[in-house]
Design a protein around this motif. Structure first.
Motif, short mmCIF file in Angstrom:
data_model
loop_
_atom_site.label_atom_id
_atom_site.label_comp_id
_atom_site.label_asym_id
_atom_site.label_seq_id
_atom_site.Cartn_x
_atom_site.Cartn_y
_atom_site.Cartn_z
N ILE A 76 0.83 -1.21 0.00
CA ILE A 76 0.00 0.00 0.00
C ILE A 76 0.87 1.27 0.00
CG2 ILE A 76 -0.23 0.09 2.52
CD1 ILE A 76 -3.06 0.91 0.05
N GLN A 90 -6.92 4.61 -4.64
CA GLN A 90 -6.92 5.22 -3.30
C GLN A 90 -7.89 6.39 -3.27
OE1 GLN A 90 -2.63 5.90 -3.41
NE2 GLN A 90 -2.35 4.73 -1.52
N LYS A 94 -11.41 7.04 -0.99
CA LYS A 94 -11.67 8.22 -0.14
C LYS A 94 -12.98 8.89 -0.56
CE LYS A 94 -9.96 12.64 1.38
NZ LYS A 94 -8.82 13.46 1.73
N LEU A 99 -13.88 3.20 3.50
CA LEU A 99 -13.15 2.73 4.67
C LEU A 99 -13.68 3.43 5.90
CD1 LEU A 99 -9.77 4.61 4.94
CD2 LEU A 99 -11.20 4.87 2.93
N GLY A 102 -10.10 1.59 8.77
CA GLY A 102 -8.90 1.58 7.95
C GLY A 102 -8.05 0.33 8.04
N THR A 105 -8.23 -1.88 4.98
CA THR A 105 -8.14 -1.07 3.76
C THR A 105 -6.92 -1.35 2.88
OG1 THR A 105 -9.46 0.61 4.87
CG2 THR A 105 -8.26 1.29 2.90
N PRO C 14 -15.50 14.39 2.49
CA PRO C 14 -14.62 13.21 2.59
C PRO C 14 -13.75 13.33 3.83
CG PRO C 14 -14.53 14.14 0.39
CD PRO C 14 -15.29 15.11 1.23
N ARG C 15 -13.35 12.20 4.38
CA ARG C 15 -12.73 12.18 5.68
C ARG C 15 -11.27 12.60 5.70
NH1 ARG C 15 -13.88 6.89 8.98
NH2 ARG C 15 -11.96 6.37 7.82
N ASP C 18 -8.66 9.61 6.27
CA ASP C 18 -8.38 8.66 5.19
C ASP C 18 -6.98 8.80 4.63
OD1 ASP C 18 -11.70 8.50 3.63
OD2 ASP C 18 -10.92 7.81 5.55
N PHE C 21 -4.81 6.33 6.41
CA PHE C 21 -5.25 4.94 6.27
C PHE C 21 -5.03 4.42 4.86
CE2 PHE C 21 -6.41 4.99 10.42
CZ PHE C 21 -7.59 5.61 10.78
N LEU C 22 -5.22 5.28 3.87
CA LEU C 22 -5.11 4.82 2.48
C LEU C 22 -3.68 4.67 2.01
CD1 LEU C 22 -8.05 6.80 0.93
CD2 LEU C 22 -7.78 4.32 0.91
N THR C 23 -2.74 5.24 2.75
CA THR C 23 -1.35 5.16 2.30
C THR C 23 -0.51 4.29 3.22
OG1 THR C 23 -0.89 7.18 3.52
CG2 THR C 23 -1.42 7.42 1.18
#
Lengths: 157, 263, 785
Positions: A76, A90, A94, A99, A102, A105, C14-15, C18, C21-23
């Motif tokens: 990731i 990604q 968002k 998510l 998380g 995710t 949008p949060r 995130d 969490f997304l990275t």
């Protein structure tokens, strides 16, 4: 007993001597401090540990690091652009609120990338079927499915 | 997990020799073996990694058969144009094994050598009357699967490939156990060159041929004929996910759906 | 963006969280690394019930890499784990509160009961050493069913017996009188199946001791750090609170299971001082199955007395609840206070009586799990209502309408007063969303394919926003249930919010920022929300019971009120106007009736650089804290409608459609609210159709992993239609009611009512959760026989 590892992780060569029992997920998290890949279970059924090995989704908790010696691993941490711009998948997660806590995710996103590579035009039913290896307890999957479809469309451009 | 020695083999012969010398276990995709080792349920002293042996991979059409190398991943079998054209039921069975991550690592050789009572490939091997090619010999489907996690393989014998004869019609229908999604019952129905064969996985300690079903379908290859067959529950698996009676009930239901799917 | 109070409130922004969490930049407890860290591993009982004759750690201690091994006998000065809610029985006596030792003391009472803690240099070494510990057990017979535990010959889990309490609520005489006159009595017998919360992040701890400060730091995957700290220090370790800092960093889901003070947390903190090195511990998933608190596990007989027109006259409910082997932190109030008080549902039923007996068994302790008592209550009520409708031949929506509460506030016969609601609106909307009108045609089409369709309703209500402290205290709570919020305006105008609420998926870093940005008229990017660290946040009771926005958010609003009040004083000074002439709107302090104003940022700067400032009257700085104690619970409510299709040949049930129309009061971020409903509904689907924790008679857990415990996956669930109606909560400044648990509360009843509807034609009258394929098939076979 130890094994000598040399893999490419997120484009960088990683070499180490590790205990032969080292799972790929342990190698990533502990040796390389790439803690984005998570461990959620001990029967290889939750998918939170999913990474790409030579472009294919694999559960890093159920693979010895030695089994993927010499391979290219993507986690990731390796999919956003160098300047920090999010990968379209990604970004889709968002925008679609795909998510909550998380934890699942990273595995979900990596699994989605493999899914889209094989089925670029997957419809909702196909996406749901293809994500069966990834558990989520928070989202109820609905927004994840939307995110994958949106991410796929963005990647096709 | 417990410690072990890891040896990477570069040929079938050296792999077999290593297994003989070390009394170790062959490592194919690891999807069952690594999982068992993590739970400390398996503790092999040596693992012989087969992933570097080129001759074990590949799918080819060989006359009236499809030959699949033992180290071929499930995802490759599912995506193979050759398999899809020649034995579509086999491609679709491979597509339904586990999940996408398992399919990218798990192998046909590893799966049938393990002989998990609820795995899918044994049903295909038996129903299609395949031949299991090993480092020592060729083993007919009916002679390969012996019992719970037990096969005819010797300790130092390695599967090299599986030859699947083409069938006139065939299909596999699986009813998943809701948690593991392994087959609670899976039925593979095939019209082969030697007649109708019906293999059932998930219902008993190992894959078995449902003779009564084969006889009925030989007379009339129809969904209704399949549904009318009564399977004896004796000896079938009984657990929190389904009684032996439930499994016995599902066999004709799934067989009839397989007959319909076979076309 | 957002200079206007309304421009961010109610927006699906949008949060902010995130990004990490997304990275892969989230920091969960197992991501925390400390120098010289060691690994902890717990040896757990393989038996459900046994005396420990002896424990021999000598061989284990000699294993490579072992630093220390501790058993119950070593934990001198460490008290047992406390229960935070005292229930008084119908006999007027306090509940039976047996000791709950941190590590087993002479006896083990469930498979998984921790016996010893091994600390070693690596995880493998710790596990190897644990295998070398010799325990001499005298195995005892076990009891797993809460009903069997109350029988006279049952094995005794504790010396004082297996009954924790018998408790009751309501007017028995009024209920009996009403039943005597009833035209019809609908009856149900229900097993509310035991569940395992299974947040995807397993529990984890990194505990360390600092000799210079003589203080501990505990990183733990937890929903309420201050509560964890208070319970651990005051009740168990006998330390001043300030000597333990509890940090719950990113937490991967909780659903209740991470509220509690667990034995592992205490043992690891205690041991970290003795080994003088950090100790890390990860709960393995199969370990979680035998150590995380389980949920639900009630056996209930319930009856609903009606008149000939389906008007509800009275309800009586008798429940036996399984507490497991020990009292977990809030266990005692789940089948009582959070359960019986919801038995009025959305209805005017004038008389209700509920009696609950809670028992100990040789199983894992049971405590709150998403919904905590309210799913159990809703299931009882809505199954009774469904049954009454079927018995009397009244349509499902109609029987509900005949009994809806329409006048508010409404005092129920089970202790609560609902502030506001509009139950017709949510029912009407849900019916439209579910296309109830088209159901007969869909049912006929399915029948042609040999499939059975069913439609099920659940009109649920819940009590959330725990809780008014005085009410909770009167009911037995041993803690207050207020919330704390600090709004710290920084000199450059950005704002940092410190909240006692905790975010483990709920998106508070975004929604709380929306509340602040909306109120102060500043950019949401300039609002940072800090949670989860007792070292940075004054106090908090944490997140559970759908309380964060209504209680935590309200505390922040109160703190904002104080900030604005002070801001007005400063602005009055700067604008040389009377304080009463200053208005605050759209991020500006304005002199009323003029265009003279000061922006919020200017006022903030003035507070920190007080050169032109009323120092004689006002302190510098702009940093306010508020504690908010709610005056009532909040009452989210709605109707869920589920459509299922059953394959009678295999017994498999597919949910083909699910519509949820809920009233959560005012909504800050619709996208986040929808996500909460989706997640809750799918957990509800899990309970209804697939999840079940199964013990065999000897107390062995048969569903010990995901191989046997079925969790909903993406292809198990349909798209869920979500709608909302709004009747703002009347008693908190946000008008918010909370939304986190609604899906798990309404869905099981809606789904099972649908299954019952689908199976009616087969002769199946009654089927328990989970309606697994095997269970449905068996029910159909039995009905045929």
């Amino acid at each position: 007993m130890s094994v000598q590892l040399s893999l490419t992780v997120n484009g960088t060569t990683a070499k180490a001597d590790v205990d032969e029992r080292t799972l790929l997920v342990d190698f990533l998290r502990t040796q390389l401090a790439l803690t984005g890949t998570h461990v959620g279970c001990d029967t290889a059924q939750c998918g939170a540990c999913t990474v790409l090995v030579d472009g294919r989704a694999v559960k890093a908790c159920n693979v010895l690091a030695a089994q993927v010696n010499g391979a290219k691993v993507t986690t990731i941490e390796g999919i956003a652009a160098a300047d920090g711009t999010l990968h379209p998948m990604q970004a889709a997660f968002k925008e679609c609120h795909g998510l909550q806590c998380g934890f699942c995710t990273p595995g979900m996103v990596m699994s989605a990338l493999d899914l889209v590579a094989r089925h670029p035009n997957a419809d909702e039913a196909k996406i749901r079927e293809e994500l069966e290896g990834n558990l989520c307890r928070c989202t109820g999957y609905q927004n994840i499915v939307r995110a994958v479809a949106q991410g796929a469309a963005a990647m096709a451009k | 997990m417990y410690s072990f020695e890891l040896k990477k083999a570069d040929s079938v012969a050296s792999a077999a020799a290593l297994l003989a010398q070390t009394n170790g276990k062959a490592l194919a995709g690891g999807q069952s073996l690594v999982a068992a080792m993590k739970l400390r349920l398996a503790q092999p002293g040596t693992l012989v990694d087969l992933s570097g042996i080129r001759e074990l991979s590949g799918i080819r059409r060989d006359g009236d058969s499809i030959v699949i190398g033992a180290m071929t991943r499930h995802a490759e079998v599912a995506a193979s144009k050759d398999v899809q054209a020649a034995i579509p039921s086999l491609a679709s069975l491979a597509e339904g094994i586990g999940d996408r991550q398992v399919r990218n690592m798990g192998t046909i050789g590893g799966s049938i050598a393990n002989n998990d009572p609820a795995s899918d490939y044994p049903a295909a091997v038996v129903a299609l009357n395949a031949t299991v090619n090993t480092s020592k010999r060729k083993i007919a489907a009916d002679d390969f699967f012996k019992g719970l996690y037990e096969t005819a393989l010797a300790e130092d014998e390695i599967i090299t490939s599986v030859s699947f004869p083409l069938a006139k019609k065939s299909a596999y229908v699986k009813f998943p156990q809701p948690a593991s999604r392994f087959a609670l019952v899976g039925v593979f129905v095939a019209q082969t060159s030697s007649g109708v064969r019906v293999a059932v996985t998930g219902a008993g300690p190992s894959v078995f041929r449902a003779k009564a079903m084969e006889d009925a379908l030989a007379k009339s290859f129809t969904a209704d004929a399949a549904k009318a067959v009564r399977i004896d529950a004796a000896g079938l698996n009984n657990d929190i996910h389904g009684s032996a009676a439930y499994r016995a009930h599902l066999v004709p239901v799934l067989a009839s759906r397989a007959v319909t799917a076979a076309g | 963006m957002g200079a206007n109070e309304t421009s961010v409130i109610g927006q699906s922004i949008p949060r902010k969280e995130d990004a990490r969490f997304l990275t892969g930049a989230g920091q969960y407890t197992d991501d925390v690394v400390m120098p010289r860290q060691t690994y902890g591993y717990f040896l757990r009982s393989p038996h459900a019930h046994a005396k420990i004759r002896s424990i021999d750690v000598a061989a284990a201690k000699a294993q490579p890499g072992v630093i220390a091994i501790y058993t119950g006998a070593d934990l001198t000065g460490v008290n047992g784990l406390p229960c935070g809610w005292l229930i008084t029985g119908t006999d007027g006596k306090p509940m039976n509160e047996p000791a709950h030792p941190v590590l087993a003391q002479g006896k083990v009472r469930h498979v998984g009961d921790p016996i010893a803690l091994v600390v070693a240099e690596t995880a493998n070494q710790a596990k190897d050493a644990a295998e070398a510990i010799g325990v001499d057990y005298e195995v005892l017979p076990a009891v797993v069913s809460c009903v069997d535990a109350l029988k006279p010959d049952a094995p005794q889990v504790h010396d004082a017996g297996n009954k924790c309490y018998t408790w009751a609520l309501g007017d028995k005489a009024a209920v009996d009188a009403a039943f005597a006159k009833a035209a019809h009595v609908a009856k149900v017998d229900i097993v509310n199946n035991r569940l395992i919360p299974n947040a995807i992040e397993p529990r984890a701890v990194v505990a360390s001791y600092n000799r210079a400060e003589q203080a501990y730091t505990l990183y733990v995957s937890n929903q309420n750090p201050h509560v964890e700290r208070l319970l651990m220090t005051a009740f168990v370790l006998g330390l001043p609170e300030t000597k333990v800092r509890v940090i719950a960093p990113d937490v991967g889901g909780g659903f209740g299971s991470k509220i509690y003070l667990y034995a592992e947390d205490v043992a690891l903190v205690w041991a970290s001082k003795h080994v003088n090195r950090p100790i890390r511990w990860n709960c393995e998933r199969s370990e979680a199955f035998v150590s995380d608190a389980h949920g639900r596990d009630h056996v209930t007989h319930a009856e609903l007395a009606c008149d000939a027109n389906g008007k509800f006259l009275a309800m009586r409910v008798t429940t036996t609840a399984n507490l497991g082997a020990y009292l977990s932190t809030f266990a005692s109030c789940i089948p009582t206070i959070l359960y019986a008080t919801l038995l009025a549902g959305q209805y005017t039923t004038p008389a209700i009586y509920c009696e609950v007996t809670a028992s100990f068994t040789n199983t894992v302790p049971v405590d709150a799990y998403r919904g905590a008592g309210r799913p159990e209550a809703t299931y009882v009520v809505e199954r009774l209502v469904h049954q009454a409708a079927v018995d009397l031949g009244i349509p499902q929506d109609e029987i509900r309408r005949r009994n809806f509460i329409r006048k508010f506030p409404h005092a129920t016969p089970v202790a609560l007063t609902y502030d506001t609601g509009n139950y017709d609106a949510t029912l009407d909307e849900a019916m439209k969303m579910a296309d109830v009108a088209g159901f007969p045609a869909r049912k006929a089409e399915a029948a042609k394919r040999g499939k059975l369709r069913g439609l099920g309703y659940a009109s649920y209500i819940e009590a959330c926003g725990l809780a008014p402290s005085n009410v909770a205290g009167a009911l037995g709570a041993r803690a207050g249930l207020f919330e704390a919020g600090e709004v710290r305006v920084n000199p450059t105008g950005g704002v940092t919010v410190f909240t006692g609420s905790h975010s483990h998926g709920q998106g508070h870093e975004t929604t709380f920022a929306q509340v602040v940005a909306g109120r102060l008229g500043i950019d949401i990017a300039n609002v940072e929300v800090v949670h989860g660290d007792t070292g940075r946040i004054p106090f908090g009771m944490g997140t559970y019971g759908s309380r964060s926005l209504s209680v935590g958010g309200s505390a922040i609003v109160k703190a904002l009120d104080k900030v604005i009040a002070k801001g007005k004083k400063i602005a009055a000074h700067l604008l040389e106007a009377a304080e009463t002439d200053i208005e605050f709107k759209d991020g500006k302090f304005t002199v009323a009736g003029t265009d003279r104003s000061k922006a919020f940022a200017e006022v903030a700067l003035a507070a920190y650089v007080p050169h032109n400032y009323p120092l004689d009257k006002l302190e510098p700085g702009l940093d306010e804290t508020a504690f908010y104690d709610p005056t009532n619970f909040t009452y989210p409510a709605g109707t869920h409608i589920c459509e299922v299709e059953v394959d009678p040949e295999t017994g498999k049930t597919t949910v083909v459609a699910f519509a949820a129309c809920d009233d959560f009061g005012n909504i800050i971020n619709p996208m986040i609210v929808e996500g909460q409903v989706h997640g809750g509904v799918v957990q509800g689907l899990g309970q209804a159709l697939m999840e079940q924790c199964v013990y065999d008679a000897s107390g062995q857990l048969l569903t010990g992993s995901y191989m046997d415990y079925a969790m909903p996956r993406s292809d198990d669930v349909p798209g869920i239609k979500v709608g909302t109606k709004v009747t703002p909560c009347t008693h908190n400044p946000l008008g918010a009611k909370g939304c986190g648990e609604a899906g798990a509360i309404g869905a099981p009843a809606a789904m099972m009512n649908a299954v019952h509807d689908a199976l009616l034609a087969t002769g199946v009258k009654d089927i328990q959760m989970p309606a697994s394929p095997h269970r449905v098939w068996k029910a159909i076979q039995s009905a045929k026989a």
